[in-house]
Design a protein around this motif. Structure first.
Motif, PDB file in Angstrom:
ATOM      1  N   TRP A   1       0.827  -1.204   0.000  1.00 16.04           N
ATOM      2  CA  TRP A   1       0.000   0.000   0.000  1.00 16.04           C
ATOM      3  C   TRP A   1       0.862   1.255   0.000  1.00 16.04           C
ATOM      4  CZ3 TRP A   1      -3.578   2.977  -1.205  1.00 16.04           C
ATOM      5  CH2 TRP A   1      -3.930   4.098  -0.463  1.00 16.04           C
ATOM      6  N   ALA A   2       1.924   1.277   0.831  1.00 14.33           N
ATOM      7  CA  ALA A   2       2.799   2.449   0.875  1.00 14.33           C
ATOM      8  C   ALA A   2       3.468   2.674  -0.483  1.00 14.33           C
ATOM      9  CB  ALA A   2       3.856   2.272   1.965  1.00 14.33           C
ATOM     10  N   ALA A   3       3.934   1.583  -1.112  1.00 12.67           N
ATOM     11  CA  ALA A   3       4.563   1.711  -2.422  1.00 12.67           C
ATOM     12  C   ALA A   3       3.568   2.233  -3.457  1.00 12.67           C
ATOM     13  CB  ALA A   3       5.133   0.364  -2.862  1.00 12.67           C
ATOM     14  N   GLN A   4       2.326   1.763  -3.373  1.00 13.52           N
ATOM     15  CA  GLN A   4       1.297   2.236  -4.303  1.00 13.52           C
ATOM     16  C   GLN A   4       1.014   3.719  -4.085  1.00 13.52           C
ATOM     17  OE1 GLN A   4      -0.181   0.278  -6.773  1.00 13.52           O
ATOM     18  NE2 GLN A   4      -0.907   2.270  -7.461  1.00 13.52           N
ATOM     19  N   PHE A   5       1.018   4.129  -2.827  1.00 15.14           N
ATOM     20  CA  PHE A   5       0.778   5.534  -2.496  1.00 15.14           C
ATOM     21  C   PHE A   5       1.884   6.417  -3.074  1.00 15.14           C
ATOM     22  CE2 PHE A   5       0.282   9.231   0.248  1.00 15.14           C
ATOM     23  CZ  PHE A   5      -1.087   9.334   0.349  1.00 15.14           C
ATOM     24  N   PHE A   6       3.155   5.998  -2.862  1.00 18.10           N
ATOM     25  CA  PHE A   6       4.278   6.747  -3.419  1.00 18.10           C
ATOM     26  C   PHE A   6       4.229   6.738  -4.949  1.00 18.10           C
ATOM     27  CE2 PHE A   6       6.425   6.092   0.760  1.00 18.10           C
ATOM     28  CZ  PHE A   6       6.762   7.412   0.998  1.00 18.10           C
ATOM     29  N   LEU A   7       3.892   5.591  -5.521  1.00 18.66           N
ATOM     30  CA  LEU A   7       3.844   5.477  -6.973  1.00 18.66           C
ATOM     31  C   LEU A   7       2.842   6.455  -7.573  1.00 18.66           C
ATOM     32  CD1 LEU A   7       4.760   4.005  -9.534  1.00 18.66           C
ATOM     33  CD2 LEU A   7       2.969   2.311  -9.093  1.00 18.66           C
ATOM     34  N   CYS A   8       1.701   6.598  -6.923  1.00 21.12           N
ATOM     35  CA  CYS A   8       0.677   7.528  -7.401  1.00 21.12           C
ATOM     36  C   CYS A   8       1.215   8.959  -7.387  1.00 21.12           C
ATOM     37  CB  CYS A   8      -0.572   7.406  -6.539  1.00 21.12           C
ATOM     38  SG  CYS A   8      -1.920   8.498  -7.009  1.00 21.12           S
ATOM     39  N   ALA A   9       1.914   9.327  -6.295  1.00 19.80           N
ATOM     40  CA  ALA A   9       2.447  10.684  -6.180  1.00 19.80           C
ATOM     41  C   ALA A   9       3.514  10.946  -7.233  1.00 19.80           C
ATOM     42  CB  ALA A   9       3.017  10.904  -4.781  1.00 19.80           C
ATOM     43  N   VAL A  10       4.372   9.955  -7.478  1.00 18.18           N
ATOM     44  CA  VAL A  10       5.459  10.145  -8.437  1.00 18.18           C
ATOM     45  C   VAL A  10       4.921  10.191  -9.868  1.00 18.18           C
ATOM     46  CG1 VAL A  10       7.545   9.104  -9.378  1.00 18.18           C
ATOM     47  CG2 VAL A  10       7.168   9.112  -6.912  1.00 18.18           C
ATOM     48  N   GLU A  11       3.991   9.301 -10.193  1.00 21.66           N
ATOM     49  CA  GLU A  11       3.450   9.269 -11.547  1.00 21.66           C
ATOM     50  C   GLU A  11       2.680  10.542 -11.876  1.00 21.66           C
ATOM     51  OE1 GLU A  11       2.808   4.617 -12.762  1.00 21.66           O
ATOM     52  OE2 GLU A  11       1.218   5.599 -11.611  1.00 21.66           O
ATOM     53  N   ARG A  12       2.040  11.118 -10.875  1.00 19.65           N
ATOM     54  CA  ARG A  12       1.279  12.346 -11.108  1.00 19.65           C
ATOM     55  C   ARG A  12       2.165  13.585 -11.104  1.00 19.65           C
ATOM     56  NH1 ARG A  12      -4.205  11.464  -7.415  1.00 19.65           N
ATOM     57  NH2 ARG A  12      -4.931   9.576  -8.478  1.00 19.65           N
ATOM     58  N   GLN A  13       3.466  13.394 -10.951  1.00 23.45           N
ATOM     59  CA  GLN A  13       4.435  14.487 -10.965  1.00 23.45           C
ATOM     60  C   GLN A  13       4.036  15.579  -9.971  1.00 23.45           C
ATOM     61  OE1 GLN A  13       7.396  14.744 -11.349  1.00 23.45           O
ATOM     62  NE2 GLN A  13       7.845  15.133 -13.506  1.00 23.45           N
ATOM     63  N   VAL A  14       4.144  15.250  -8.694  1.00 24.17           N
ATOM     64  CA  VAL A  14       3.765  16.163  -7.619  1.00 24.17           C
ATOM     65  C   VAL A  14       4.560  17.464  -7.709  1.00 24.17           C
ATOM     66  CG1 VAL A  14       3.819  16.485  -5.125  1.00 24.17           C
ATOM     67  CG2 VAL A  14       3.077  14.310  -6.079  1.00 24.17           C
ATOM     68  N   LYS A  15       3.874  18.578  -7.578  1.00 21.65           N
ATOM     69  CA  LYS A  15       4.508  19.891  -7.587  1.00 21.65           C
ATOM     70  C   LYS A  15       4.762  20.325  -6.142  1.00 21.65           C
ATOM     71  CE  LYS A  15       3.491  19.925 -12.006  1.00 21.65           C
ATOM     72  NZ  LYS A  15       4.491  19.635 -13.050  1.00 21.65           N
ATOM     73  N   ILE A  16       5.992  20.737  -5.878  1.00 22.02           N
ATOM     74  CA  ILE A  16       6.371  21.161  -4.529  1.00 22.02           C
ATOM     75  C   ILE A  16       6.444  22.678  -4.490  1.00 22.02           C
ATOM     76  CG2 ILE A  16       7.996  20.828  -2.647  1.00 22.02           C
ATOM     77  CD1 ILE A  16       6.887  18.224  -3.712  1.00 22.02           C
ATOM     78  N   PRO A  17       5.596  23.348  -3.725  1.00 24.33           N
ATOM     79  CA  PRO A  17       5.668  24.822  -3.651  1.00 24.33           C
ATOM     80  C   PRO A  17       6.996  25.266  -3.048  1.00 24.33           C
ATOM     81  CG  PRO A  17       3.584  24.001  -2.771  1.00 24.33           C
ATOM     82  CD  PRO A  17       4.476  22.809  -2.939  1.00 24.33           C
ATOM     83  N   LEU A  18       7.533  26.339  -3.576  1.00 26.87           N
ATOM     84  CA  LEU A  18       8.797  26.870  -3.078  1.00 26.87           C
ATOM     85  C   LEU A  18       8.604  27.958  -2.032  1.00 26.87           C
ATOM     86  CD1 LEU A  18      10.920  27.109  -6.356  1.00 26.87           C
ATOM     87  CD2 LEU A  18      10.899  25.307  -4.618  1.00 26.87           C
ATOM     88  N   ARG A  19       7.396  28.489  -1.933  1.00 24.92           N
ATOM     89  CA  ARG A  19       7.152  29.544  -0.947  1.00 24.92           C
ATOM     90  C   ARG A  19       6.367  28.970   0.219  1.00 24.92           C
ATOM     91  NH1 ARG A  19       6.865  32.666  -5.799  1.00 24.92           N
ATOM     92  NH2 ARG A  19       8.333  34.421  -5.721  1.00 24.92           N
ATOM     93  N   VAL A  20       6.915  29.118   1.409  1.00 22.79           N
ATOM     94  CA  VAL A  20       6.270  28.681   2.645  1.00 22.79           C
ATOM     95  C   VAL A  20       5.990  29.926   3.466  1.00 22.79           C
ATOM     96  CG1 VAL A  20       6.485  27.269   4.726  1.00 22.79           C
ATOM     97  CG2 VAL A  20       7.530  26.503   2.581  1.00 22.79           C
TER      98      VAL A  20
END
Length: 936
Positions: A573-592
């Motif tokens: 399940w954890a691998a599937q969760f990570f796989l979904c995030a990677v395949e969808r090309q997660v965008k990381i905001p640079l401004r916090v």
């Protein structure tokens, strides 16, 4: 000198070529959102230095000049005039569009720039020459003059580079004062240095290529050949000779690279450095971008120093520690090589010198980072081309060799493994790393039960790096860590002589230091128990006075080195969760963005069968009880996920309930609105449980069920575009939240109450899990992923301790925990009839109505036969064998159950619904259908 405004006006035409992107709509939304939670003004500069590779006191952000005086103003003006007159700005932009390894500046231009630099320093009273010392590229006389003129904190570096730097093997490398000092232990003995005459497998398989690469380093002056071989090395350096092993690394799409292993020779382990280097990270970039104004467009310059590790010459007396042998030919590096411990330190120190002087040279609004040899400079988009070209000329004038094929300028950049879009203010995985991760994760979600350990380690290593940006995914690493750190249990029966030999080979941590071939005990195993008695130290009683039966001593070891790792549902399940995030090309905001006012706090309490969570928040600094928003929810097992009620009492999981309170407060504060794209809102909340606060800040724990609570927090942080930052507060100063958790509501305004469904929040990450992937956390504890059918024999009795004698037992375990540790055997406390198996919620349908009351189930390792490779025929043989066992008198009063567990299809009912085979004694009945079983 051109000031900032003049620079922007002079370079406006280049802004379009950078692809600058401006958008006021997201910024306006963000401002409105921040006003609602009490956002203050953005600070013009970081309160504390942002790591940039220049030392602890150096900071990446020069949004306003950090120096007291603009010492290099005249030099900067002259260099800017030069690049404009040469047309170098346009050449750089063309070079970025059409990359090549051709140098941006001609030899004549470089000579003119260096003469300009010499003239400038001479005019300030620091005359110097452009002479280059042998076997290194830098203009070290110029470096000394520049450092003296700018009053640099590491003025001793240039003379060291001329003489040759120490390795830290003979004597510790003293702290330079630019990084944090560390305490070290010095060992004056050199008898652990060794000589190896063959490369590693990667170098041995392509030994001709290894030799060619080595000869290229010789031709470049980085190394030299010892024609006399080992004898010449001993004659030159005496005992200071260590020959490591060479290997070849060739990532996909790149040229082969020679790697030297100085660890195998003992040189790396003897290197002592009295300070710890601090380098920039992804968070450093976020901290810098968070200081910039919303909608402000930035451009960037990315460059790489060519062969950085080999640019620093080693002291001649210590060059014998860098020997290698290829095809019988001896070579020694006169410079640092890639793979020795001192190489990274020395070029980091060289890089720190460059960072500090680049800041001084640029002066105007900018950001600058150097990760060892990988540089990144950020400029306002309008002035980026001119400042980038001027900076490159400054580096070339100092003698810094650059990999010109990697030089880029624009608003899209790759740096330290991330692809940055400075126009949109976000980052993502580059395609090569994304494809690599997808391949690794797909293997972890495949139908194969076992995967190579190295495969899992590689995947976890990449995910740890990925979670440095995608922080909300970090809690899911727990399931993959468990694959690596749960050992396989190995049983050995040793003679008294073998046991004595074992004791002589045990370390203080009970690890076996050498192989014991005669009894098949291997190095790296950890001794867990002797005759069922766990051992924790070398002074444990079972080690000093072990029981001996028929001349043998039974031992249980942990083996952490199995090549193949069994997967389980949690890891899938954890691998599937990570796989979904990677395949969808997660965008990381640079401004916090952080609110600078307002308060929020949460608390929890729990008893045996009841718990409560409560909290409050107020956007203003003036907090009054009647004006705060608040929530208060009382919880019972029926209103919670089963995995949060797995222990005998709810109070045992109070740390987890504190995490639930933080989650409820986080969701209540932010509601269902999304933070505008490109921004992450960091929310600080008070928590009076230090363990929960620490785990939530680290975003990782291996303890269940707190790990599942953190996963739920990460899930909602991602959905809401926020980052939770819990802060510890003493319980005596968290009275309001404590009152709310206990449903004491006096003084709180009922109109400001927010209702929260804790169970819905906790189950949200797994709402689709049961439909296709399996069960939520904790629900697969008794469901096997190894076989289709399992037989377990329980022995339950009133006695405190029972010797099983000749009884044969097949032990079951939780799939995610592996064979080993306290999970072996069955652990039960006293429970009422029909109370379930071990208190686990997934097994409440196992009936114990025919059982006597019991206090303990004895866990036997000595007489235990662990059958871990059974098929259906093997299970049938176990059943027949158990029926044939002749009970000894001491066991006549016991009650035995044979439980048969089977995996049911997802649509065929609960997979956690076991079949109970009942009867008198060991008499069993055949398996029944679900209808028949319900009627029994």
């Amino acid at each position: 000198m051109l000031d900032q405004r003049e620079l922007e006006l002079s370079c406006v035409p280049q802004a379009a070529e950078l692809g600058a992107v401006t958008s006021s709509a997201p910024a306006a939304t963000a401002v409105a959102r921040l006003d609602s939670v009490g956002r203050g003004a953005i600070a013009p500069r970081a309160e504390f230095p942002i790591p940039d590779g220049g030392g602890c006191a150096s900071s990446a952000d020069w949004l306003a000049p950090r120096g007291a005086r603009d010492l290099l103003r005249d030099l900067r003006n002259q260099f800017q005039a030069l690049v404009v007159s040469w047309g170098a700005v346009g050449r750089l932009q063309k070079h970025s569009r059409e990359p090549s390894d051709e140098m941006l500046f001609s030899a004549m231009e470089v000579s003119e720039a260096r003469q300009t630099l010499l003239t400038f320093l001479a005019s300030k009273g620091f005359a110097c020459s452009d002479m280059v010392s042998p076997h290194q590229p830098f203009l070290l006389d110029v470096w000394s003059a520049l450092g003296a003129y700018c009053n640099d904190v590491d003025s001793s570096l240039p003379p060291l580079l001329v003489q040759g730097v120490p390795t830290g093997v003979v004597e510790p490398i003293p702290a330079s004062g630019i990084w944090e000092p560390v305490c070290t232990e010095v060992d004056s003995q050199l008898d652990d240095l060794s000589i190896h005459v063959q490369p590693w497998r990667s170098g041995l398989d392509r030994e001709d290529l290894t030799l060619d690469l080595m000869l290229k380093d010789v031709a470049a002056g980085h190394a030299f050949e010892l024609l006399g071989g080992e004898a010449e090395a001993k004659l030159r350096w005496g005992d200071l000779v260590a020959a490591g092993k060479l290997g070849i690394a060739q990532p996909p799409g790149k040229k082969p690279r020679l790697i030297g292993d100085g660890t195998v020779s003992g040189a790396n382990s003897r290197c002592v450095i009295e300070e710890k280097v601090r380098l920039p990270t992804f968070e450093s970039v976020q901290r810098f971008m968070s200081l910039t104004q919303p909608g402000e467009c930035w451009g960037a310059l990315n460059f790489d120093v060519r062969g950085a590790h080999k640019l620093v010459k080693v002291a001649p007396a210590e060059q014998g520690l860098s020997c290698f042998v290829v095809k019988g030919r001896w070579f020694a590096y006169r410079s640092c090589y890639f793979g020795c411990r001192w190489a990274a330190y020395w070029f980091s120190r060289v890089g720190a010198f460059l960072v500090r002087h680049c800041h001084q040279f640029l002066w105007v609004k900018h950001g600058f980072f150097l990760y060892v040899d990988d540089g990144l400079a950020l400029f306002p988009a309008g002035v980026c081309p001119l400042l980038a070209t001027s900076l490159l000329l400054f580096l070339v004038a100092l003698g810094v060799p650059l990999s010109w094929e990697k030089v880029r300028v624009g608003h899209l950049q790759s740096w330290i493994g991330w692809s940055f879009d400075w126009g949109l203010g976000q980052a993502e995985l580059p395609d090569n790393k994304r494809q690599m991760l997808v391949g690794l994760l797909q293997d972890l979600t495949s139908v194969r039960r076992k995967v190579p350990r190295k495969h899992v380690e590689r995947c976890v290593g990449l995910l740890v790096w990925f979670c440095g940006g995608a922080y909300w995914l970090k809690p899911w690493l727990q399931s993959l860590y468990q694959l690596l750190f749960k050992p396989v249990c190995v049983f050995r029966s040793l003679s008294t002589g073998q046991f004595g030999a074992l004791l002589a080979k045990l370390t203080d941590g009970l690890y076996v230091s050498q192989d014991l071939r005669d009894c098949d005990v291997l190095r790296g195993w950890k001794l867990h128990s002797v005759w069922n008695c766990p051992v924790s130290t070398l002074d444990s009683e079972p080690l000093r006075t072990p029981r001996v039966r028929q001349g043998s001593i039974s031992c249980v070891f942990y083996d952490y080195s199995q090549d193949m790792v069994p997967r389980n549902r949690a890891s899938t399940w954890a691998a599937q969760f990570f796989l979904c995030a990677v395949e969808r090309q997660v965008k990381i905001p640079l401004r916090v963005l952080e609110p600078d006012r307002g308060q929020a706090a949460a608390d929890a309490f729990a008893t045996q069968h009841h718990a409560g969570v409560g909290g409050w928040w107020c956007p203003s600094a003036d907090v009054r009880k009647s004006e705060v928003s608040w929530f208060s929810e009382q919880l019972v097992p029926a209103s919670l996920p089963a995995w949060l009620c797995a222990k005998a009492t709810l109070q045992q999981d109070i740390a987890s309930f504190e995490g639930v309170a933080q989650l409820c407060l986080l969701v209540a504060r932010t509601g269902c609105e999304d933070t505008p794209g490109g921004y992450t809102l960091r929310l600080r909340q008070l928590c009076d449980n230090s363990g929960t606060a620490a785990s939530a800040r680290k975003k990782l724990t291996m303890q269940a069920p707190l790990c599942y609570v953190l996963q739920a927090i990460g899930f909602h942080c991602c959905a809401l575009g926020v980052c939770l930052d819990p802060q510890y507060v003493a319980g005596v100063r968290n009275e309001w939240a404590d009152d709310l958790s206990r449903n004491r509501l006096e003084g709180f305004n009922p109109a400001r109450r927010v209702r929260i469904n804790a169970r819905t929040l906790l189950e949200a990450p797994w709402k689709d899990f049961e439909q296709g992937c399996g069960n939520p956390p904790g629900q697969d504890g008794w469901q096997w992923n190894v076989f289709d059918l399992f037989v377990v024999v329980f022995s339950v009795a009133d006695e405190e301790r029972v010797d099983f004698g000749v009884i044969l037992i097949c032990v079951f375990r939780r799939p995610e925990e592996g064979f080993g540790g306290d999970e072996l055997g069955i652990k039960m406390g006293k429970r009422e009839a029909g109370g379930g198996l071990g208190g686990h919620p997934a097994c409440t349908e196992v009936c114990f109505s025919t059982l006597l009351s019991f206090r303990k189930v004895f866990e036997s390792f000595g007489m235990l036969r662990l059958l871990s490779t059974l098929d259906s025929k093997g299970l049938g043989r176990i059943v027949r064998l158990v029926r044939m066992v002749r009970l000894i008198p001491a066991l006549k009063s016991m009650v035995y159950l044979i439980l048969v567990f089977e995996e049911l299809p997802v649509d065929g009912g609960s997979p956690d619904h076991p079949h109970v085979l009942r009867g008198s004694g060991l008499e069993s009945q055949s398996r029944k259908t679900k209808t028949e079983r319900d009627g029994t």
